[in-house]
Design a protein around this motif. Structure first.
Motif, PDB file in Angstrom:
ATOM      1  N   UNK A   1       3.812  -5.356   3.479  1.00  0.00           N
ATOM      2  CA  UNK A   1       2.917  -4.323   4.182  1.00  0.00           C
ATOM      3  C   UNK A   1       3.304  -3.052   3.982  1.00  0.00           C
ATOM      4  N   UNK A   2       4.646  -2.752   3.583  1.00  0.00           N
ATOM      5  CA  UNK A   2       5.119  -1.292   3.383  1.00  0.00           C
ATOM      6  C   UNK A   2       4.312  -0.892   2.213  1.00  0.00           C
ATOM      7  N   UNK A   3       4.310  -1.670   1.188  1.00  0.00           N
ATOM      8  CA  UNK A   3       3.564  -1.047  -0.377  1.00  0.00           C
ATOM      9  C   UNK A   3       2.061  -1.242   0.024  1.00  0.00           C
ATOM     10  N   UNK A   4       1.496  -1.817   0.758  1.00  0.00           N
ATOM     11  CA  UNK A   4      -0.005  -1.985   1.130  1.00  0.00           C
ATOM     12  C   UNK A   4      -0.552  -1.033   2.241  1.00  0.00           C
ATOM     13  N   UNK A   5       0.377  -0.590   3.049  1.00  0.00           N
ATOM     14  CA  UNK A   5      -0.062   0.239   4.243  1.00  0.00           C
ATOM     15  C   UNK A   5      -0.840   1.588   3.818  1.00  0.00           C
ATOM     16  N   UNK A   6      -0.403   2.312   2.591  1.00  0.00           N
ATOM     17  CA  UNK A   6      -1.370   3.315   2.173  1.00  0.00           C
ATOM     18  C   UNK A   6      -2.457   3.151   1.226  1.00  0.00           C
ATOM     19  N   UNK A   7      -2.617   1.792   1.053  1.00  0.00           N
ATOM     20  CA  UNK A   7      -3.600   1.187   0.260  1.00  0.00           C
ATOM     21  C   UNK A   7      -3.640   1.248  -1.009  1.00  0.00           C
ATOM     22  N   UNK A   8      -2.444   1.554  -1.431  1.00  0.00           N
ATOM     23  CA  UNK A   8      -2.045   1.631  -3.017  1.00  0.00           C
ATOM     24  C   UNK A   8      -0.676   0.872  -3.340  1.00  0.00           C
ATOM     25  N   UNK A   9      -0.772  -0.165  -3.975  1.00  0.00           N
ATOM     26  CA  UNK A   9       0.547  -1.031  -4.251  1.00  0.00           C
ATOM     27  C   UNK A   9       0.853  -0.487  -5.667  1.00  0.00           C
ATOM     28  N   UNK A  10       1.807   0.307  -5.914  1.00  0.00           N
ATOM     29  CA  UNK A  10       2.149   0.667  -7.175  1.00  0.00           C
ATOM     30  C   UNK A  10       3.005  -0.231  -7.902  1.00  0.00           C
ATOM     31  N   UNK A  11       3.155   0.020  -9.074  1.00  0.00           N
ATOM     32  CA  UNK A  11       3.837  -1.028  -9.933  1.00  0.00           C
ATOM     33  C   UNK A  11       5.431  -0.970  -9.580  1.00  0.00           C
ATOM     34  N   UNK A  12       5.904   0.481  -9.227  1.00  0.00           N
ATOM     35  CA  UNK A  12       7.252   0.576  -8.955  1.00  0.00           C
ATOM     36  C   UNK A  12       7.460  -0.073  -7.422  1.00  0.00           C
ATOM     37  N   UNK A  13       6.701  -0.187  -6.806  1.00  0.00           N
ATOM     38  CA  UNK A  13       6.784  -0.969  -5.384  1.00  0.00           C
ATOM     39  C   UNK A  13       6.901  -2.492  -5.773  1.00  0.00           C
ATOM     40  N   UNK A  14       5.936  -2.949  -6.490  1.00  0.00           N
ATOM     41  CA  UNK A  14       5.963  -4.375  -6.724  1.00  0.00           C
ATOM     42  C   UNK A  14       7.123  -4.701  -7.448  1.00  0.00           C
ATOM     43  N   UNK A  15       7.573  -3.915  -8.301  1.00  0.00           N
ATOM     44  CA  UNK A  15       8.787  -4.184  -9.149  1.00  0.00           C
ATOM     45  C   UNK A  15       9.929  -4.195  -8.230  1.00  0.00           C
TER      46      UNK A  15
END
Length: 137
Positions: free
Chosen positions: A17-31
């Motif tokens: 949810x933290x990663x998705x809340x700004x509608x952009x899930x970055x590679x750094x966040x997923x990693x």
């Protein structure tokens, strides 16, 4: 969702949810999510092969009507009190992954803090620790 959420899933929901809340899930966040699941003691015994499915399920809930509120309620109900600070900390780790925290992410952190009944002094200490851990020159 008929089965209660496991505490591992609740922590993953907080991160996704933290990663998705700004509608952009970055590679750094997923990693960072992958690193946290692979390395934090709280995830000992967790089957890492479930991470993608758990993340997708969280995304589906977020995409539904009142999805954010549903996810927050699921996180709260699945976590014992002693893991609530951990949920806040792992969400912050994901926010810090791309070295910038957007207003939407700050708002979600406020909502998560309130939902988990965490006091401002405790969350400030967690925030300061994660800021120090992720500091670059």
């Amino acid at each position: 969702m008929t089965e209660p959420l496991h505490h591992h899933d609740a922590l993953i929901y907080a991160m996704v949810t933290m990663s998705a809340v700004d509608r952009t899930m970055t590679d750094a966040e997923l990693a960072r999510i992958g690193e946290i699941v692979a390395n934090l003691p709280v995830f000992a015994g967790y089957d890492g092969d479930k991470l993608v499915q758990t993340s997708q399920t969280c995304g589906e809930i977020l995409g539904s009507d009142n999805g954010l509120e549903q996810v927050l309620q699921l996180i709260r109900s699945a976590l014992p009190k002693k893991l609530r600070e951990t949920a806040y900390a792992v969400a912050l780790e994901v926010a810090a992954a791309d070295l910038s925290v957007r207003p939407e992410e700050l708002r979600f952190l406020d909502m998560l803090r309130d939902n988990l009944d965490l006091d401002k002094l405790t969350t400030a200490a967690i925030e300061r620790g994660i800021r120090a851990r992720n500091m670059v020159l």
